[in-house]
Write an enzyme that holds these catalytic residues in place. Structure first.
Site, mmCIF file in Angstrom:
data_model
loop_
_atom_site.group_PDB
_atom_site.id
_atom_site.type_symbol
_atom_site.label_atom_id
_atom_site.label_comp_id
_atom_site.label_asym_id
_atom_site.label_seq_id
_atom_site.Cartn_x
_atom_site.Cartn_y
_atom_site.Cartn_z
ATOM 1 N N HIS A 18 78.026 11.029 11.101
ATOM 2 C CA HIS A 18 77.066 10.269 11.904
ATOM 3 C C HIS A 18 75.748 10.033 11.179
ATOM 4 C CE1 HIS A 18 75.603 8.741 15.726
ATOM 5 N NE2 HIS A 18 74.601 9.608 15.757
ATOM 6 N N PHE A 19 75.138 11.096 10.669
ATOM 7 C CA PHE A 19 73.848 10.988 9.997
ATOM 8 C C PHE A 19 74.062 10.857 8.489
ATOM 9 C CE2 PHE A 19 72.168 12.942 13.977
ATOM 10 C CZ PHE A 19 71.240 11.945 14.283
#
Length: 322
Positions: free
Chosen positions: A297-298
């Protein structure tokens, strides 16, 4: 003989390194100088909106819009890679980071409100033309800004930020239940999304080498999530996210009609905004540049070394010269 050899050595040295080829120490120091980041705030509609800013004030603006559950903190490492040429602005939404976080009973938290407040901030600080980096929550905030001022958007960098039905998959099922019934029971069922295990999950799931992820991320984010009243702020935003979905056709129409230069960089292992949400962009932006990265995600946390050159090349080629 010794004098002759010494003379020859000096003469040879002069041909190998002529004076004009020597590096200028001042230029070397300037090229390696640390980037100065300013930590500022402005009052918009009675709220303090915090933002990070770096780079030349007359440079092309790059607006960095963060996701959940973080803040402009997520861009702390990217900002210095762009700030030599670009004016980089990374705000915190109300309820996140260092911006004001009024009680949810006193302020209507929502993505439309965020877009209005950021529009006011950008006008106040003279940023009326910009490329946007949108991620997670930053996508609907940024695309709502684009609908308000389509002529201001000079380019898009999309990183795990959704604008298509295909991108809302299994992770979203409990949130969709809350959208459907709005009940206290469905609301409380989402409480786990603001806890430390979920915050750690968002940073580490899908990452091949977790040693590249700083634990400071979840310590920082969770401390802010755990502020009194912040849980209700986040639950209100989960519910309000439903208002973005009916706008997807308008976002897509903006892509088709305005054709902003677009770079898509996606963490393909993300369970929140999976890779199925990336490919539909190419229907409306067939000239977009797409890169799938083996991360979650990041993506900036472990793939900055891959992402920064892609972003910089894209901006230099597509934005700086427009």
């Amino acid at each position: 003989m010794k004098r002759l050899l010494l003379s020859l050595m000096l003469a040879t040295a002069g041909t190998i390194l002529p004076p004009q080829a020597k590096a200028d120490p001042a230029q070397t120091i300037a090229a390696n100088a640390p980037v100065t980041v300013h930590y500022r705030s402005a009052t918009v509609d009675g709220l303090k909106i915090f933002y990070r800013e770096a780079g030349p004030v007359d440079g092309p603006v790059v607006l960095l819009l963060h996701g959940f559950p973080t803040s402009s903190h997520m861009f702390r490492n990217l900002i210095p890679t762009l700030a030599d040429r670009y004016r980089v602005i990374a705000p915190d939404y109300p309820g996140f980071g260092q911006s004001d976080a009024p009680a949810h009973t006193a302020f209507a938290y929502g993505f439309g409100r965020y877009a209005d407040l950021l529009d006011g901030l950008l006008s106040r600080i003279g940023a009326t033309s910009y490329a946007m980096y949108v991620m997670d929550y930053g996508a609907p905030v940024g695309y709502r800004l684009a609908l308000k001022h389509p002529d201001r958007v000079r380019g898009l960098i999309v990183q795990n930020g959704n604008a298509y039905d295909e991108g809302l998959r299994e992770f979203w099922d409990p949130i969709k239940t809350y959208w459907a019934d709005g009940s206290a029971r469905s609301r409380e069922a989402l409480s786990g999304l603001v806890t430390l295990p979920t915050t750690i999950f968002q940073y580490t799931d899908g990452v091949k080498d977790i040693s590249r992820i700083s634990p400071d991320n979840w310590v920082h984010d969770q401390a802010l999530l755990d502020r009194p009243g912040n849980k209700d702020i986040q639950l209100d935003l989960f519910y309000d996210y439903r208002t973005n979905v009916p706008l997807y056709p308008q976002f897509q129409e903006f892509f088709r009609t305005r054709k902003p230069p677009t770079l898509i960089i996606w963490g393909k292992n993300d369970k929140i905004f999976p890779e199925q949400g990336a490919y539909p962009y190419l229907r409306d932006l067939p000239q977009a540049e797409l890169h799938m990265l083996d991360t979650g995600h990041f993506a900036l946390e472990d793939k900055l070394d891959e992402m920064a050159p892609l972003i910089r090349t894209f901006l230099d080629r597509q934005v700086a010269k427009r």
